[in-house]
Design an enzyme around this catalytic site. Structure first.
Site, PDB file in Angstrom:
ATOM      1  N   GLU A  88     161.490 -43.084  47.062  1.00  0.00           N
ATOM      2  CA  GLU A  88     162.104 -44.263  47.689  1.00  0.00           C
ATOM      3  C   GLU A  88     161.176 -44.732  48.804  1.00  0.00           C
ATOM      4  O   GLU A  88     160.871 -43.956  49.728  1.00  0.00           O
ATOM      5  CB  GLU A  88     163.493 -43.955  48.264  1.00  0.00           C
ATOM      6  N   GLU A 140     168.348 -37.083  48.999  1.00  0.00           N
ATOM      7  CA  GLU A 140     168.556 -37.086  50.450  1.00  0.00           C
ATOM      8  C   GLU A 140     169.591 -36.026  50.818  1.00  0.00           C
ATOM      9  O   GLU A 140     170.610 -36.299  51.466  1.00  0.00           O
ATOM     10  CB  GLU A 140     168.939 -38.485  50.948  1.00  0.00           C
TER      11      GLU A 140
END
Ligand code: AHR
Length: 530
Positions: free
Chosen positions: A332, A200
């Site tokens: 994810e 991220e």
């Protein structure tokens, strides 16, 4: 009609349904064709991957109890949890984060246990004892029979730290780092499957712009020293490199990063969480149990958006990588609700109900339809965190409804996808709509054909009549997962409320497989070939 055009046809049906144009078929009977004569891409076992982060009780208590614990363990790893994960053939475990990866320094976790530093876990609260480090992680994946996927620290670290960790794990030479590993008790290098470079990067991984990240990625990837990449032909490290990819539908991130760094990556990640109204700031507002009736459709609609999000990114990837060398790893995904009452909010512990089972099956069916590009997926997370497989409470353990769906889908690991033209009526979530059910099919190496149906319709069952093309079906076996209540769930130490049962609703009628799929259920059937 080939695999791709068949898929497009099914996709078009889904799009028109999302637009609300299609009327529900009369009664609940729906016909479709299962094209076993038109094999598609491989459904990699890695689509059933897991993610384990140093977050709350995801590692400590959930997996690691330490060798001195009264909870039965093998070298500190819980026997009940490892047996349960082995039983669902977990193919790969991503570790140690998540956001945690970018504050993790691997050297903290390799010395004798008493010497390991205790650090604050600044992302998720609590203290990090470092009792579970590199050796313990590789022992864990060995015990459950999974491959390794390590996320390196890209943001508060350096390429040198990454390089040394790679060498510590993979070097077979008589160099000092490999000798350090040997002195710490591991003679042979470990097999490292995958390395995540950045997590991220647009958020907790440094709030980077895509341009900045692409440059940083190139810098780190240069020093990955991956065997097989140009001038690193004789290195011990053969792990595939996974670049930190976009959040949700951020195609600009995908485009910019691929434009600059595509030749230096083997895969790029995508993160998409199912949150109540699609708004990140509301992720911790909706309850995981005892939810109002309309939350069922709201959550399942948000889960169904994975389909459109994959399509957007695939279009960009096809532009930069028409040969489809680069995998899209959804490393994810899963539901994110309000924390369970009485738990530390930063630990992200939530219950897991029949609704999560439907989210799982629907999402796996979507991955199956995109398997020519989606090569790995890692649900968040394995134990005690978010949409977990397993919940523990001291010495007690529960297998969640999500766990049971993964168990039912194990026959799909490393199979060949088969096109299944299916068109479903629509369910509503406010002004949005989504298909009442999704289905997928595949053939395994032993010739058996497997069909999965996720019926998200809380009120209606469907009779699916699947005309079989290219299968001479013999014996049918199957399982169904359902429950009376939409929020039925399993609690550690109590009898299971949600568990698969034998499915008696399948029969052969002429050249069709007829499935009577109950409301709010997941069904998986396997056909022997005659
Ligand atoms: O899974 C929990 C967190 O969600 C991860 O650490 C992060 O990558 C994502 O935002």
């Amino acid at each position: 009609m080939g695999w791709k055009s068949m898929l497009a046809l099914a996709g078009a049906a889904l799009i028109s349904m999302a637009g609300g144009a299609q009327a529900a078929p009369s009664a609940n009977a729906i016909s479709a064709v299962l094209h076993a004569d038109q094999p598609g891409p491989v459904l990699s076992r890695h689509l059933q991957g897991q993610f384990v982060e140093h977050l709350g009780e995801g590692v400590y208590d959930g997996i690691w109890v330490g060798p001195e614990s009264t909870i039965p363990n093998t070298r500190g790893i819980r026997n009940d949890v490892s047996a349960a994960l082995r039983a669902i053939k977990v193919p790969v475990v991503r570790w140690p984060g998540g956001c945690f990866a970018d504050i993790y320094h691997w050297r903290d976790g390799i010395s004798p246990a008493s010497k390991r530093p205790v650090r604050k876990n600044d992302w998720w609260s609590g203290l990090e004892s470092n009792a579970f480090g590199t050796h313990e992680y590789f022992d864990f994946v060995d015990q459950i029979g999974a491959e390794s996927y390590v996320a390196i620290n890209m943001t508060t670290s350096t390429p040198s730290e990454m390089r040394e960790w790679m060498d510590y794990i993979t070097s077979s030479a008589k160099d000092s780092i490999a000798d350090e590993r040997r002195a710490n008790g591991r003679q042979e290098p470990w097999k490292l499957g995958f390395v995540g470079i950045g997590n991220e990067a647009w958020g907790c991984g440094g709030m980077q712009t895509p341009e900045y990240f692409a440059n940083e990625y190139r810098r780190f990837a240069t020093f990955m020293h991956r065997n097989g990449s140009t001038f690193h032909m004789h290195n011990d490290n053969a792990a595939l490199r996974v670049a930190s990819g976009p959040n949700n539908d951020d195609v600009a991130w995908m485009d910019t990063v691929l434009k600059s760094a595509a030749p230096m990556m083997d895969a790029i990640s995508l993160h998409y969480y199912t949150v109540f109204d699609g708004k990140w700031e509301n992720r911790d507002k909706a309850p995981s149990t005892g939810f109002p009736a309309d939350h069922w459709n709201h959550i399942l609609y948000q889960a169904s958006r994975m389909e459109g999000i994959l399509k957007m990114h695939e279009a960009v990837m096809d532009k930069h990588d028409p040969q489809k060398r680069i995998g899209l790893y959804v490393d994810e995904w899963g539901t994110w609700y309000a924390p369970q009452a009485g738990t530390e909010p930063g630990f992200l512990r939530q219950q897991n109900t029949l609704r999560d089972a439907l989210v799982t099956a629907m999402t796996l069916n979507i991955f199956h339809a995109h398997a020519d590009r989606v090569k790995m997926a890692n649900i968040a997370q394995g134990v005690n965190v978010l949409q977990a497989m397993i919940l523990t409470d001291g010495a007690k353990m529960a297998r969640t409804p999500t766990y049971h769906v993964f168990a039912m889908y194990t026959p799909f690991q490393d199979t060949t996808a088969l096109p299944l033209e299916v068109s479903a009526p629509l369910l509503k979530s406010g002004a949005n709509s989504f298909p009442a059910f999704t289905a997928s099919a595949a053939r395994s190496k032993d010739g058996r054909v497997h069909v999965a149906v996720a019926n998200a319709d809380a009120d209606r069952g469907y009779r699916l009549s699947l005309k079989l093309q290219g299968v001479r079906a013999g014996k049918i076996s199957g399982q169904v997962l359902t429950a009376a209540k939409t929020d039925a769930h399993n609690v550690p130490g109590e009898a299971e409320q949600v568990r698969p049962a034998r499915f008696d609703g399948a029969k052969l009628v002429g050249d069709a497989l007829v499935l009577d799929v109950p409301a709010k259920s997941v069904v998986v059937v396997s056909l022997d070939q005659n």
